[in-house]
Design an enzyme around this catalytic site. Structure first.
Site, PDB file in Angstrom:
ATOM      1  N   GLU A  50     -20.471  19.894  40.618  1.00  0.00           N
ATOM      2  CA  GLU A  50     -20.407  18.458  40.332  1.00  0.00           C
ATOM      3  C   GLU A  50     -21.511  18.039  39.372  1.00  0.00           C
ATOM      4  OE1 GLU A  50     -18.180  16.317  40.830  1.00  0.00           O
ATOM      5  OE2 GLU A  50     -16.869  17.557  42.058  1.00  0.00           O
ATOM      6  N   TYR A 133     -21.269   8.730  42.955  1.00  0.00           N
ATOM      7  CA  TYR A 133     -20.109   9.571  42.670  1.00  0.00           C
ATOM      8  C   TYR A 133     -20.304  10.976  43.241  1.00  0.00           C
ATOM      9  CZ  TYR A 133     -17.174  12.951  40.585  1.00  0.00           C
ATOM     10  OH  TYR A 133     -16.329  14.014  40.466  1.00  0.00           O
ATOM     11  N   ASP A 151     -14.574   8.834  39.348  1.00  0.00           N
ATOM     12  CA  ASP A 151     -15.064   9.213  38.016  1.00  0.00           C
ATOM     13  C   ASP A 151     -14.176   8.531  36.975  1.00  0.00           C
ATOM     14  OD1 ASP A 151     -12.679  10.604  38.049  1.00  0.00           O
ATOM     15  OD2 ASP A 151     -13.541  12.492  37.340  1.00  0.00           O
TER      16      ASP A 151
END
Ligand code: SF4
Length: 370
Positions: A50, A133, A151
């Protein structure tokens, strides 16, 4: 160690999105890209993916993620590594602050969480470099917690699907999107798969300029598609046009090794080695001017100075054109004076052992092609 194996694929049939969930999940299972981080539930490996994927294309990250995990297979290995080793593995990925934050996060996980990545989004958010996020993505994908990461891809799909117009990155429109994402995320299992399906739809089908509505599994319930102009959504955001700059860099070779200078505090990217920049307006740089500057700054006399070419690279909101001049050092001290900074002389074949910037790798490729 990484635990590769089939992902759990529990389907939700209830809640807000019964049919919507079913059709999108069925599409995802058929069409999703086979990305290496989708074959693991290891929270550490997912956290690495990520952070790497922020601002960097999937195609670039795939190989780098594998190499990073080979070198640092778990939290303990990363937490115990030196900053230079971590940056060297990150070389070329850009946004080097992410590497430092990931390194700091690994140390925080080791020291505060006994080496185990926390499962709760609130605990994840306390880690360096982990924002809303990333926390939601790791909590849902690795632990199946009902958290909704939004996102750019997910935001675009949701904005079109539910006709939510406005700046998707901040303000009221972004809050509406976050609320809608939270309503949709399954609470009875399958949150991670659902979130990935939403993002994958944005990456493969609901494209920014030309959404492929004919191939979309949610087209029958999509508000923007029914209106006929889906690309109007989510709407105008802040314009971020990069500032264009140009710089002159010198590639100076002596006995088969090239001079690199380490960026100091406040220089971007901080702590990375680069071919040294020269204080010469790009428009006025000539081989003779570069040779004179090198001798004046570092006491090195050079021969065969010539312009090798240009490379372009981006740092945050700056688009930088680099004019590269190469020359052979024939006389002068072994190294520039310490007052000029920290220097190393390295063979191109050993560049991967140092933390270097993406621009440095591009210049090295120019040199290798000479
Ligand atoms: S139908 Fe078209 S606009 Fe709507 S979500 Fe699918 S691809 Fe996007």
């Amino acid at each position: 160690m990484l635990a590769f194996g089939p992902m759990r694929t529990k389907t939700t049939a209830g809640g807000i999105g019964g049919d919507r969930h079913r059709s999108l999940l069925a599409w995802y299972r058929r069409h999703r890209r086979d990305l290496p981080w989708r074959r693991t539930r290891d929270p550490y490996a997912i956290l690495v993916s990520e952070l790497m994927l922020q601002q960097t294309r999937v195609a670039v990250v795939e190989d780098r993620w594998r190499r990073f995990l080979e070198r640092f297979p778990d939290v303990e290995a990363l937490a115990g590594a030196s900053a230079d080793d971590v940056l060297a593995l990150w070389s070329g990925l850009g946004y080097y602050r992410r590497a430092r934050q990931l390194h700091a996060a690994a140390r925080a996980i080791r020291d505060r969480h006994g080496g185990r990545v926390p499962a709760e989004a609130a605990r994840l958010r306390e880690l360096p470099g982990v924002g809303a996020y990333t926390a939601a993505a790791v909590a849902s994908i690795a632990f199946d917690r009902p958290e909704p990461p939004v996102d750019g891809n997910a935001a675009r799909v949701l904005a079109r699907w539910f006709r939510l117009r406005g700046d998707a990155r901040s303000g009221p429109a972004a809050r509406r999107l976050a609320r809608r994402a939270a309503e949709l995320v399954p609470r009875d299992g399958g949150a991670g798969e659902w979130n990935q399906a939403l993002m994958e739809l944005g990456a493969l089908v609901c494209l920014p300029r030309r959404p492929r509505c004919g191939a979309c599994p949610v087209a029958s319930s999509c508000g923007a598609a029914a209106e006929g102009r889906p690309e109007r959504y989510p709407g105008p955001g802040r314009a971020t046009r990069p500032v264009r700059e140009s710089v002159v860099r010198a590639a100076l070779e002596r006995n088969g090794r090239w001079l690199l200078r380490r960026n100091g505090a406040g220089e971007t990217p901080e702590g990375l080695f680069e071919f040294p920049a020269l204080p010469c307006p790009s428009g006025r740089a000539t081989p003779a001017a570069v040779a004179r500057l090198v001798e004046r700054r570092w006491g090195w006399r050079v021969e065969d100075c010539r312009e090798l070419g240009t490379v372009r690279h981006q740092i945050l909101a700056r688009s930088i054109l680099v004019r590269v001049f190469a020359a052979r050092v024939v006389a002068g001290p072994a190294m520039p004076p310490r007052s000029a900074g920290t220097f190393r002389r390295v063979a191109l074949s050993r560049l991967s052992e140092l933390p270097v910037s993406g621009a440095t790798l591009k210049i090295a490729r120019l040199l290798a092609r000479r």
